[in-house]
Scaffold this active site. Structure first.
Site, PDB file in Angstrom:
ATOM      1  N   SER A 189     -39.443 -34.943   3.671  1.00  0.00           N
ATOM      2  CA  SER A 189     -39.205 -34.148   4.878  1.00  0.00           C
ATOM      3  C   SER A 189     -38.655 -34.981   6.019  1.00  0.00           C
ATOM      4  O   SER A 189     -38.414 -34.461   7.103  1.00  0.00           O
ATOM      5  CB  SER A 189     -40.501 -33.472   5.340  1.00  0.00           C
ATOM      6  OG  SER A 189     -41.368 -34.401   5.954  1.00  0.00           O
ATOM      7  N   THR A 242     -41.826 -32.998   8.853  1.00  0.00           N
ATOM      8  CA  THR A 242     -41.313 -33.722   9.996  1.00  0.00           C
ATOM      9  C   THR A 242     -42.389 -34.723  10.268  1.00  0.00           C
ATOM     10  O   THR A 242     -43.503 -34.567   9.803  1.00  0.00           O
ATOM     11  CB  THR A 242     -41.208 -32.770  11.222  1.00  0.00           C
ATOM     12  OG1 THR A 242     -40.152 -31.843  11.019  1.00  0.00           O
ATOM     13  CG2 THR A 242     -40.936 -33.507  12.532  1.00  0.00           C
ATOM     14  N   THR A 254     -37.060 -36.015  11.634  1.00  0.00           N
ATOM     15  CA  THR A 254     -37.130 -35.021  10.562  1.00  0.00           C
ATOM     16  C   THR A 254     -35.814 -34.891   9.806  1.00  0.00           C
ATOM     17  O   THR A 254     -34.750 -35.228  10.341  1.00  0.00           O
ATOM     18  CB  THR A 254     -37.457 -33.631  11.161  1.00  0.00           C
ATOM     19  OG1 THR A 254     -37.729 -32.716  10.110  1.00  0.00           O
ATOM     20  CG2 THR A 254     -36.313 -33.084  11.992  1.00  0.00           C
ATOM     21  N   ARG A 277     -27.285 -26.676  11.298  1.00  0.00           N
ATOM     22  CA  ARG A 277     -28.453 -26.134  11.998  1.00  0.00           C
ATOM     23  C   ARG A 277     -29.266 -27.278  12.629  1.00  0.00           C
ATOM     24  O   ARG A 277     -29.533 -28.279  11.991  1.00  0.00           O
ATOM     25  CB  ARG A 277     -29.317 -25.350  11.018  1.00  0.00           C
ATOM     26  CG  ARG A 277     -30.630 -24.806  11.597  1.00  0.00           C
ATOM     27  CD  ARG A 277     -31.816 -25.706  11.313  1.00  0.00           C
ATOM     28  NE  ARG A 277     -33.092 -25.087  11.663  1.00  0.00           N
ATOM     29  CZ  ARG A 277     -34.243 -25.741  11.677  1.00  0.00           C
ATOM     30  NH1 ARG A 277     -34.296 -27.007  11.359  1.00  0.00           N
ATOM     31  NH2 ARG A 277     -35.359 -25.120  11.999  1.00  0.00           N
ATOM     32  N   THR A 295     -44.558 -29.852  14.385  1.00  0.00           N
ATOM     33  CA  THR A 295     -43.934 -29.662  13.081  1.00  0.00           C
ATOM     34  C   THR A 295     -44.078 -28.181  12.739  1.00  0.00           C
ATOM     35  O   THR A 295     -44.969 -27.516  13.242  1.00  0.00           O
ATOM     36  CB  THR A 295     -44.609 -30.496  11.971  1.00  0.00           C
ATOM     37  OG1 THR A 295     -45.985 -30.095  11.860  1.00  0.00           O
ATOM     38  CG2 THR A 295     -44.562 -31.969  12.261  1.00  0.00           C
ATOM     39  N   GLY A 296     -43.206 -27.689  11.882  1.00  0.00           N
ATOM     40  CA  GLY A 296     -43.275 -26.285  11.503  1.00  0.00           C
ATOM     41  C   GLY A 296     -42.019 -25.549  11.902  1.00  0.00           C
ATOM     42  O   GLY A 296     -40.990 -26.179  12.172  1.00  0.00           O
TER      43      GLY A 296
END
Ligand code: ASP
Length: 376
Positions: free
Chosen positions: A95, A222, A240, A250, A273-274
């Site tokens: 990640s 991340t 990340t 993106r 993170t998320g």
């Protein structure tokens, strides 16, 4: 009523110890740029769980390395970046950095930002290809330019000019194989009805997690790492490879100040993170730091931001059967007193965050806002 602190008041406050400081949060955390931080704080580093999981073949994790640097007296941001470099360089963490899961075209594009509390400086890069350690390039943007954020080819050209090695491809065999499998499953005909494609993608992600091909922590994954020194110097860094299989180009929340990271040297730091899009709509790291400035404890400030995300999540495709957000998002928070929290929209036995302080490094549970699972 908020009262400004002059140096004499502050020394008296410090002498009375941290308990007295805790009793006067408005004094320490009031509005305005002239705030002063306590002189002596118990140093601490917090990060997402991968900060105490990966060692890149060495002996120490990210939070251990960062904490060691901070107590040795190294610059706090340098210490944190030395920590996250371990995760960026470790191919096992899919990640972050080298071996991060690529975008939909199979290209690894990396985002990062960093912020130095005492220096009041920040730098970031987004959509950076070919450099294993985007956090170091973010720091170079902070130190060598008048800008905050450099993206895409510009970021790569900047990195090359700063002497970073540019590699043609940051995929590992593992990240390439996982991408190939995703491609094979989601795009057998090249073109699908977009709604069907979204359904297929969700189903495929669940299958690949269940089959153990993808770590659920690494779809959204991340590393955010924040630390405070004994002198009360606060810094943070987030780095990340972004959302797995994202549309090329993106950019998520990670490199955006106020979203993936925010630091105020007098108040605290927060990072995330998320699901980056949910964070970007609400600029939660900034919101959390501002919450702490108003006197909220790290956990309460984090929960306030999660409630804001919940309130602003109204699109049906983002809601589960209970009408609640169907995604995960976590925040890692410290304040100027060295207090910390790790909070998330949801949690489970496996969802943790990393902490390192005088008691050593450990994983602590993420405290959830909502019960159950995102998908329920
Ligand atoms: N927040 C990151 C992003 O949206 C991804 C993650 O943390 O997994 O790019």
């Amino acid at each position: 009523m908020t009262r400004r602190v002059n140096r004499r008041d502050f020394v008296l406050t410090s002498a009375a110890g941290l308990a007295a400081a805790a009793a006067t949060p408005r004094t320490l955390f009031g509005q305005g740029p002239t705030m002063m931080t306590p002189r002596s704080v118990k140093p601490i580093v917090v990060s997402s769980a991968n900060g105490h999981r990966f060692k890149n073949g060495g002996t120490k994790t990210c939070v251990e390395t960062a904490f060691e640097g901070i107590v040795r007296g190294d610059d706090v941001l340098d210490s944190l970046i030395a920590g996250v470099n371990i995760v960026e360089l470790d191919p096992e963490d899919t990640s972050v950095g080298y071996g991060g899961l690529p975008n939909a075209d199979g290209v690894v594009q990396l985002d990062s930002c960093c912020m130095h509390g005492p220096k009041k400086q920040a730098g970031g890069v987004a959509c950076l290809e070919g450099v294993r350690t985007p956090s170091r390039v973010a720091k170079a943007v902070m130190e060598q330019t008048d800008h905050h954020l450099i993206v895409g080819k510009g970021a790569q050209d900047f990195a090359r000019n700063m002497g970073f090695t540019i590699e043609a491809d940051l995929n590992t065999d593992r990240s390439r194989q996982i991408w190939l499998e995703w491609k094979r499953r989601t795009d057998p005909e090249h073109y699908l009805d977009p709604r069907k494609r979204e359904e297929v993608e969700r189903k495929v992600m669940r299958e690949m997690i269940e089959e153990g091909l993808v770590d659920e922590n690494h779809l959204y994954g991340t590393i955010n790492c924040d630390g405070i020194s004994p002198k009360g110097e606060i810094c943070g860094v987030t780095t990340t490879s972004g959302l797995a299989w994202k549309i090329p180009g993106r950019v998520g929340d990670s490199p955006i100040l106020g979203a993936g990271l925010y630091v105020d040297g007098a108040v605290g730091a927060a990072g995330s993170t998320g699901r980056g899009e949910a964070n970007l709509y609400n600029l939660c790291s900034f919101m959390i730091v501002e919450g702490m400035r108003r006197g909220l404890a790290p956990k309460d400030a984090g929960m306030e931001a999660l409630r804001r995300i919940q309130a602003n999540t109204v699109e049906k495709r983002l809601l589960n059967g209970r009408g609640l957000p169907n995604f995960g998002i976590n925040f890692y928070v410290i304040n100027a007193r060295g207090e910390h929290a790790g909070v998330g929209m949801y949690s489970n036995d496996r969802l943790k965050f990393a902490v390192c302080d005088e008691n050593g490094a450990r994983l602590e549970p993420i405290e959830p806002l909502l019960p159950g699972n995102p998908e329920d």
